[in-house]
Design a protein around this motif. Structure first.
Motif, short mmCIF file in Angstrom:
data_model
loop_
_atom_site.label_atom_id
_atom_site.label_comp_id
_atom_site.label_asym_id
_atom_site.label_seq_id
_atom_site.Cartn_x
_atom_site.Cartn_y
_atom_site.Cartn_z
N LEU A 22 -7.31 19.05 -10.44
CA LEU A 22 -6.55 18.54 -9.30
C LEU A 22 -5.40 17.68 -9.81
O LEU A 22 -5.61 16.73 -10.56
CB LEU A 22 -7.45 17.71 -8.38
CG LEU A 22 -6.78 17.03 -7.21
CD1 LEU A 22 -6.22 18.05 -6.24
CD2 LEU A 22 -7.74 16.09 -6.50
N LYS A 23 -4.19 18.02 -9.40
CA LYS A 23 -3.01 17.24 -9.74
C LYS A 23 -2.16 17.08 -8.49
O LYS A 23 -1.54 18.03 -8.02
CB LYS A 23 -2.20 17.93 -10.85
CG LYS A 23 -2.91 17.97 -12.21
CD LYS A 23 -2.04 18.57 -13.28
CE LYS A 23 -2.74 18.57 -14.63
NZ LYS A 23 -1.89 19.16 -15.70
N THR A 24 -2.14 15.90 -7.95
CA THR A 24 -1.40 15.61 -6.72
C THR A 24 -1.04 14.12 -6.73
O THR A 24 -1.17 13.45 -7.75
CB THR A 24 -2.25 15.98 -5.49
OG1 THR A 24 -1.50 15.70 -4.30
CG2 THR A 24 -3.55 15.20 -5.45
N ASP A 25 -0.59 13.61 -5.61
CA ASP A 25 -0.34 12.18 -5.49
C ASP A 25 -1.45 11.53 -4.67
O ASP A 25 -2.29 12.20 -4.08
CB ASP A 25 1.04 11.90 -4.88
CG ASP A 25 1.23 12.59 -3.54
OD1 ASP A 25 0.24 12.75 -2.81
OD2 ASP A 25 2.36 12.97 -3.22
N LEU A 26 -1.44 10.21 -4.64
CA LEU A 26 -2.52 9.48 -3.99
C LEU A 26 -2.56 9.74 -2.49
O LEU A 26 -3.64 9.82 -1.90
CB LEU A 26 -2.35 7.97 -4.25
CG LEU A 26 -3.43 7.07 -3.69
CD1 LEU A 26 -4.79 7.42 -4.27
CD2 LEU A 26 -3.09 5.61 -3.96
N TYR A 27 -1.41 9.89 -1.88
CA TYR A 27 -1.37 10.12 -0.43
C TYR A 27 -2.09 11.42 -0.06
O TYR A 27 -2.96 11.45 0.81
CB TYR A 27 0.08 10.15 0.04
CG TYR A 27 0.25 10.50 1.50
CD1 TYR A 27 0.04 9.54 2.49
CD2 TYR A 27 0.60 11.79 1.89
CE1 TYR A 27 0.19 9.86 3.82
CE2 TYR A 27 0.75 12.11 3.23
CZ TYR A 27 0.54 11.14 4.19
OH TYR A 27 0.68 11.46 5.52
N MET A 68 -0.69 5.94 8.75
CA MET A 68 -1.46 4.73 9.05
C MET A 68 -2.94 4.93 8.72
O MET A 68 -3.60 4.00 8.23
CB MET A 68 -1.31 4.38 10.53
CG MET A 68 -2.02 3.08 10.93
SD MET A 68 -1.46 1.64 9.99
CE MET A 68 0.20 1.47 10.64
N GLU A 69 -3.47 6.12 8.95
CA GLU A 69 -4.86 6.40 8.58
C GLU A 69 -5.05 6.31 7.08
O GLU A 69 -6.08 5.81 6.59
CB GLU A 69 -5.26 7.79 9.09
CG GLU A 69 -5.31 7.91 10.60
CD GLU A 69 -6.38 7.02 11.21
OE1 GLU A 69 -7.40 6.75 10.53
OE2 GLU A 69 -6.19 6.57 12.36
N VAL A 70 -4.09 6.79 6.31
CA VAL A 70 -4.18 6.71 4.85
C VAL A 70 -4.10 5.26 4.39
O VAL A 70 -4.81 4.85 3.46
CB VAL A 70 -3.07 7.56 4.20
CG1 VAL A 70 -3.08 7.38 2.68
CG2 VAL A 70 -3.25 9.03 4.54
N VAL A 81 0.83 -1.21 0.00
CA VAL A 81 0.00 0.00 0.00
C VAL A 81 0.86 1.25 0.00
O VAL A 81 0.57 2.23 -0.71
CB VAL A 81 -0.96 -0.02 1.20
CG1 VAL A 81 -1.70 1.30 1.31
CG2 VAL A 81 -1.96 -1.16 1.07
N THR A 82 1.93 1.26 0.79
CA THR A 82 2.77 2.46 0.85
C THR A 82 3.47 2.74 -0.47
O THR A 82 3.81 3.89 -0.76
CB THR A 82 3.81 2.31 1.96
OG1 THR A 82 4.51 1.06 1.82
CG2 THR A 82 3.15 2.35 3.33
N GLU A 83 3.67 1.71 -1.30
CA GLU A 83 4.24 1.95 -2.62
C GLU A 83 3.29 2.73 -3.52
O GLU A 83 3.72 3.31 -4.52
CB GLU A 83 4.61 0.62 -3.28
CG GLU A 83 5.80 -0.07 -2.64
CD GLU A 83 6.15 -1.37 -3.34
OE1 GLU A 83 5.40 -1.74 -4.27
OE2 GLU A 83 7.14 -2.01 -2.96
N LEU A 84 2.01 2.74 -3.18
CA LEU A 84 1.02 3.45 -3.99
C LEU A 84 0.90 4.92 -3.61
O LEU A 84 0.20 5.67 -4.30
CB LEU A 84 -0.35 2.78 -3.85
CG LEU A 84 -0.44 1.31 -4.25
CD1 LEU A 84 -1.83 0.77 -3.93
CD2 LEU A 84 -0.13 1.13 -5.73
N PHE A 85 1.54 5.33 -2.53
CA PHE A 85 1.39 6.72 -2.06
C PHE A 85 1.83 7.72 -3.12
O PHE A 85 1.25 8.80 -3.24
CB PHE A 85 2.20 6.93 -0.78
CG PHE A 85 1.54 6.38 0.45
CD1 PHE A 85 0.30 5.78 0.38
CD2 PHE A 85 2.15 6.47 1.69
CE1 PHE A 85 -0.32 5.26 1.51
CE2 PHE A 85 1.54 5.98 2.83
CZ PHE A 85 0.31 5.37 2.73
N GLY A 111 9.52 13.06 2.65
CA GLY A 111 8.90 12.55 1.45
C GLY A 111 9.10 11.06 1.26
O GLY A 111 8.52 10.46 0.35
N VAL A 112 9.92 10.44 2.09
CA VAL A 112 10.17 9.00 2.02
C VAL A 112 9.38 8.32 3.13
O VAL A 112 9.52 8.64 4.30
CB VAL A 112 11.67 8.70 2.16
CG1 VAL A 112 11.91 7.19 2.11
CG2 VAL A 112 12.46 9.40 1.07
#
Length: 365
Positions: free
Chosen positions: A120-125, A176-178, A105-109, A164-165
Motif C-alpha cells: 500500500l502506497k498512498t497518503d494519510l488522507y 471533517m470526518e478524517v 491536522v490538515t497539514e498531515l493529510f 487536491g488542496v
C-alpha cells in the motif's frame, strides 16, 4: 433478636442461595460458555491497533536564558534586550490543543503512507478514508445509511473534482470526518513535574503508526520553532534590509570620494579641499551607519538562534511489535463476568419474579 441468632439466619440464607446456584449450575456453565464463544467472535472481529510513542524533553526555560553575553554586546551597539527575558506565551500545556487543531491536522493529510508489506502506497488522507478495517457488525449496521446516501446522491449535481488542496477554513463533510478520526488516533500528554512531552499515534499498521509518530513530532517542533522565532525572524529581515541599504550608501560615498580625489590631485584650491572634506565626512558617516547596522544584524541572527527551542528525544519512535488494541483477555473476562452475574441474578431472582408475574396474570384472567 440476639446477634447470634441473626448471624445464624444470615448464614442459612447464604447457604440457601448458594444451593440454588449449585442446582442450576448447568445453566450457569452454559451461559458462561455462550458468552465465551461470543467474546471470541467479538475479540477476533475487531481489527488490531498498534501504538507508537515518542518522548521529548524541552529545554528548560529560565529568566536569563544565557543572554548575558548578548546583552553586553547589544549594550555596546546601543540596543536594549530587556524584552527578551519574558516568559514564553506558548506553554507545553497548549501542545495537545495545537496537535488537535484543524490547521495542524490538515497539514498531515499529504503525509505519504506505506504499510509494512510495501503493498500500500498512498497518503494519510486516503489511508484513513479508504483503507481502515472495521468489525463486521459495523459494516452491517452502516448498510442502510450507505444505501440512503447513495439514493440521495442520485438527486444531487455531481461535484467538481477535488483540486487536491485542502482549505482548513472550509472543510467538506468527508474531510471533517478524517480530521475527527485523526484526532482520535493522536494523543499528546505533558508531565506537569518534568515537562516531558509524550506523543503517541495509534494505527492499524505498525509501520504507519511509527512513521506518523515521527512526522507529527517533526511538525510539532516546526510549529513551536516558527512561533517562538516569528518576531526575531521579522526583526532579522528588517535589519538585513537596513544593512543592505547602509552598505550600498557607504560604497557609493566611498566611490564618490575616491573619484573626486583622483580627479583633483595636485590642486590646492580651497573649494576643492572643502568639497573633498565634505565627501570624506559623508563617507565617514556612511561607514559609521554601515558598521552599526552590521552589529545589529549579527545580534538579530543571534536572537533567532537564541529563540529556537531545543528538544531532547528521550525515547524515539519505534515500530511496535505487539498490538495495543483490542485486549482479547479483557474482552473474554468482561463477557464471562457479565454473563455469570446475569445468570446468577436470573437463578436467584429472575425466575421467582417471572413466576410471580405469571401467577398474577393468570389470577387476573
Amino acid at each position: 433478636m440476639p446477634a447470634s441468632a441473626a448471624t445464624e439466619e444470615q448464614e442459612i440464607d447464604l447457604l440457601e442461595l448458594a444451593g440454588k446456584v449449585w442446582k442450576a449450575r448447568r445453566l450457569l456453565l452454559k451461559t458462561c460458555g455462550i458468552a465465551l464463544v461470543a467474546a471470541l467472535v467479538v475479540a477476533f472481529s475487531i481489527p488490531k491497533e498498534y501504538t507508537a510513542s515518542v518522548m521529548l524533553a524541552p529545554e528548560v526555560e529560565g529568566g536569563s536564558r544565557s543572554l548575558g553575553g548578548l546583552s553586553a554586546l547589544a549594550g555596546m551597539a546601543g540596543i536594549s534586550m530587556r524584552g527578551t527575558e519574558g516568559g514564553d506565551a506558548l506553554s507545553p500545556d497548549l501542545y495537545p490543543d495545537i496537535v488537535s487543531s484543524v490547521d495542524f491536522v490538515t497539514e498531515l493529510f499529504a503525509v505519504p503512507v506505506e504499510d509494512a508489506e510495501g503493498e500500500l502506497k498512498t497518503d494519510l488522507y486516503h489511508y484513513l478514508r479508504d483503507e481502515q478495517r472495521s468489525p463486521w457488525w459495523s459494516v452491517v449496521l452502516s448498510l442502510p445509511f450507505r444505501g440512503l446516501s447513495w439514493v440521495l446522491s442520485l438527486f444531487k449535481e455531481a461535484d467538481d473534482e477535488a483540486s487536491g488542496v485542502v482549505d482548513p477554513f472550509r472543510l467538506s463533510q468527508e474531510e471533517m470526518e478524517v480530521v475527527k478520526a485523526l484526532n482520535n488516533r493522536i494523543a499528546v500528554s505533558v508531565d506537569k513535574k518534568t515537562s516531558v512531552i509524550t506523543l503517541s499515534v495509534t494505527m492499524q499498521d505498525p509501520l504507519v503508526s511509527a512513521v506518523l509518530t515521527d512526522t507529527v513530532m517533526q511538525h510539532l517542533q516546526a510549529y513551536i520553532t516558527d512561533y517562538r522565532t516569528n518576531k526575531a525572524r521579522h526583526d532579522l529581515e528588517f535589519t538585513q534590509q537596513l544593512y543592505d541599504e547602509a552598505r550600498k550608501k557607504y560604497y557609493a560615498a566611498q566611490q564618490a570620494y575616491a573619484d573626486y580625489v583622483d580627479m583633483n590631485q595636485n590642486i590646492s584650491l580651497r573649494r576643492v579641499q572643502t568639497r573633498q572634506e565634505r565627501l570624506q565626512n559623508e563617507m565617514t558617516l556612511a561607514y559609521n551607519l554601515y558598521n552599526q547596522t552590521a552589529q545589529q544584524l549579527q545580534l538579530a541572527k543571534a536572537k533567532v538562534q537564541e529563540n529556537t527551542p531545543v528538544y531532547t528525544i528521550v525515547q524515539a519512535a519505534t515500530v511496535p511489535l505487539k498490538a495495543s488494541k483490542p485486549s482479547k483477555l479483557m474482552i473474554l473476562m468482561g463477557f464471562v463476568f457479565l454473563a455469570g452475574v446475569g445468570a446468577v441474578g436470573w437463578i436467584l431472582f429472575g425466575r421467582e419474579l417471572v413466576d410471580s408475574w405469571r401467577q398474577r396474570a393468570s389470577a387476573g384472567e
